[in-house]
Design a protein around this motif. Structure first.
Motif, PDB file in Angstrom:
ATOM      1  N   UNK A   1       0.804  -1.229   0.000  1.00 38.61           N
ATOM      2  CA  UNK A   1       0.000   0.000   0.000  1.00 38.61           C
ATOM      3  C   UNK A   1       0.833   1.273   0.000  1.00 38.61           C
ATOM      4  N   UNK A   2       2.120   1.195   0.373  1.00 45.08           N
ATOM      5  CA  UNK A   2       2.968   2.385   0.370  1.00 45.08           C
ATOM      6  C   UNK A   2       3.798   2.511  -0.897  1.00 45.08           C
ATOM      7  N   UNK A   3       3.520   1.666  -1.877  1.00 50.25           N
ATOM      8  CA  UNK A   3       4.292   1.674  -3.118  1.00 50.25           C
ATOM      9  C   UNK A   3       4.123   3.003  -3.855  1.00 50.25           C
ATOM     10  N   UNK A   4       5.263   3.566  -4.310  1.00 52.40           N
ATOM     11  CA  UNK A   4       5.240   4.833  -5.030  1.00 52.40           C
ATOM     12  C   UNK A   4       5.572   4.681  -6.507  1.00 52.40           C
ATOM     13  N   UNK A   5       6.429   3.744  -6.852  1.00 54.06           N
ATOM     14  CA  UNK A   5       6.743   3.511  -8.263  1.00 54.06           C
ATOM     15  C   UNK A   5       6.687   2.022  -8.544  1.00 54.06           C
ATOM     16  N   UNK A   6       6.166   1.670  -9.723  1.00 51.97           N
ATOM     17  CA  UNK A   6       5.942   0.269 -10.066  1.00 51.97           C
ATOM     18  C   UNK A   6       6.177   0.066 -11.555  1.00 51.97           C
ATOM     19  N   UNK A   7       6.845  -1.053 -11.874  1.00 49.84           N
ATOM     20  CA  UNK A   7       7.030  -1.443 -13.277  1.00 49.84           C
ATOM     21  C   UNK A   7       6.746  -2.936 -13.392  1.00 49.84           C
ATOM     22  N   UNK A   8       5.878  -3.311 -14.334  1.00 46.98           N
ATOM     23  CA  UNK A   8       5.590  -4.720 -14.560  1.00 46.98           C
ATOM     24  C   UNK A   8       5.048  -4.900 -15.974  1.00 46.98           C
ATOM     25  N   UNK A   9       4.901  -6.159 -16.381  1.00 45.75           N
ATOM     26  CA  UNK A   9       4.429  -6.484 -17.726  1.00 45.75           C
ATOM     27  C   UNK A   9       3.193  -7.361 -17.644  1.00 45.75           C
ATOM     28  N   UNK A  10       2.310  -7.169 -18.631  1.00 43.36           N
ATOM     29  CA  UNK A  10       1.132  -8.025 -18.754  1.00 43.36           C
ATOM     30  C   UNK A  10       1.386  -9.042 -19.859  1.00 43.36           C
ATOM     31  N   UNK A  11       0.630 -10.139 -19.835  1.00 44.86           N
ATOM     32  CA  UNK A  11       0.844 -11.198 -20.812  1.00 44.86           C
ATOM     33  C   UNK A  11      -0.480 -11.878 -21.110  1.00 44.86           C
TER      34      UNK A  11
END
Length: 403
Positions: free
Chosen positions: A243-253
């Protein structure tokens, strides 16, 4: 009318020539004086250098670098170590080489905890080396790098190394897991997924795994301070509820777009999102509210469904990268979103394809309507012409209406 005789002309010319020759003689004499003066200065300078060197030899003064304050010397050595690749060598061989330069350098490295906070769980590291880093880092936050494990390495060797740093898991600050083969990556995640990391701030996981993971160690219950997360793997079931995440990078598939994007809803502190991959399933339009998101980067085969799904009232930076196999034009991507991103000030449009679709006036119009407040734009060379023509037309229209 007065006449000037030829004799007068000759006398005048002779006088001018004599004056010129006299000036030339004076300049040449001055040149010789300056050359001689320069030679004397050079000789004096060399003599002064010899005097200084003799002074150092006689009084046995230490070289200038040894007179640096310890904090400055430590910073220089630390930068040299951090600039060495790969990191596993930098914090093993490079550090040892620098410590052998002099006793002062050795003492600076041995007694400064900052030199021992990066620990590589790497096949080239021994258990004793990891223990040394844990001990000499004292209570400073740790940066853990787990990399280069393959099926050729024994799981017990990895477990012994991991067991040393797990004892101080409360000090882990950054965690990077990358360049491991599938079987070992799966084993690594299974080994730590139920551990608690109270000080963990940043995590990067790269590579494929053989099974899907919920990664509970990345949730707020296990890592309450986690702020930055990179998941460069296509095997995640959902984005961890940090819940405290400020930046996120991920991929969908494939069909994961809808489920993964919907799992962003608890992340109400998210300010930066980078989304890649491709999917044929997406959430309903305007169903994902990210109220404080200010930066959005999409590296998708078709960014349109993702743009439609999110509600980002405070978005300032928007980047769309067309992958090499994308055939979408900007009208398709932005045409359905007039005034959807009014607060965007920095727009970046790029592509990895060698021959992107040519940009038309309709494309330029769609971009400008979707992001009317842009002040800084980064564009492909093929996009500049159409956008400039549209902007010039708008400027002329504005001037005509203002008079």
């Amino acid at each position: 009318m007065s006449w000037i005789s030829s004799s007068d002309v000759a006398v005048t010319a002779a006088g001018g020539l004599a004056a010129a020759r006299a000036e030339l003689t004076r300049l040449r004499n001055r040149e010789r004086e300056l050359v001689e003066e320069l030679r004397s200065v050079r000789l004096a300078s060399r003599a002064q250098i010899d005097t200084i060197n003799d002074f150092f030899k006689q009084h046995k003064l230490p070289p200038p670098i040894t007179r640096l304050p310890l904090s400055v010397l430590s910073d220089i050595i630390h930068r040299a170590i951090c600039d060495t690749l790969p990191e596993s060598d930098a914090h093993y061989r490079t550090k040892r080489q620098l410590a052998s330069v002099s006793r002062r350098w050795r003492d600076a490295i041995l007694h400064s905890p900052n030199f021992w906070t990066t620990i590589a769980i790497h096949p080239s590291w021994s258990t004793s080396l990891v223990k040394t880093h844990v001990k000499r880092s004292r209570e400073c936050p740790l940066d853990i790098r787990i990399s280069n494990w393959t099926s050729e390495h024994a799981f017990s060797t990895f477990s012994n190394l991991l067991g040393v740093v797990v004892t101080c898991g409360y000090r882990w600050r950054n965690l990077v897991i990358w360049e491991n083969d599938e079987d070992f990556a799966d084993y690594i995640l299974n080994s730590i997924k139920h551990l608690m990391f109270s000080s963990l701030r940043s995590v990067e996981i790269c590579g494929e795994v053989t099974t899907s993971h919920n990664l509970p160690f990345l949730t707020s219950g296990y890592a309450p301070g986690l702020e930055h997360l990179v998941l460069s793997t296509n095997s995640i079931e959902q984005v961890p509820a940090a819940t405290n995440l400020q930046s996120l990078r991920f991929s969908v598939d494939d069909g994961s777009g809808s489920h993964l994007l919907s799992s962003l809803l608890p992340l109400q502190q998210l300010t930066k999102l980078v989304l890649g991959g491709s999917s044929d399933q997406w959430p309903e339009p305007q169903s994902i509210h990210l109220p404080v998101l200010t930066s959005l980067t999409l590296v998708l085969l078709d960014p349109k469904p993702a743009l439609a799904a999110v509600v980002v009232p405070n978005l300032i930076y928007l980047e769309c990268v067309r992958p090499s196999d994308s055939t979408c034009d900007w009208t398709h991507i932005f045409g359905s979103f007039p005034d959807m991103f009014p607060r965007v000030r920095h727009l970046c449009l790029s592509g990895k394809t060698p021959s992107p679709p040519s940009t038309t006036a309709a494309d330029a119009w769609a971009i400008c309507r979707a992001c009317p407040g842009v002040r800084h734009a980064e564009l492909l060379a093929d996009d500049i012409g159409a956008l400039c023509l549209l902007l010039c037309a708008d400027f002329r229209s504005h001037r005509e209406h203002s008079y």
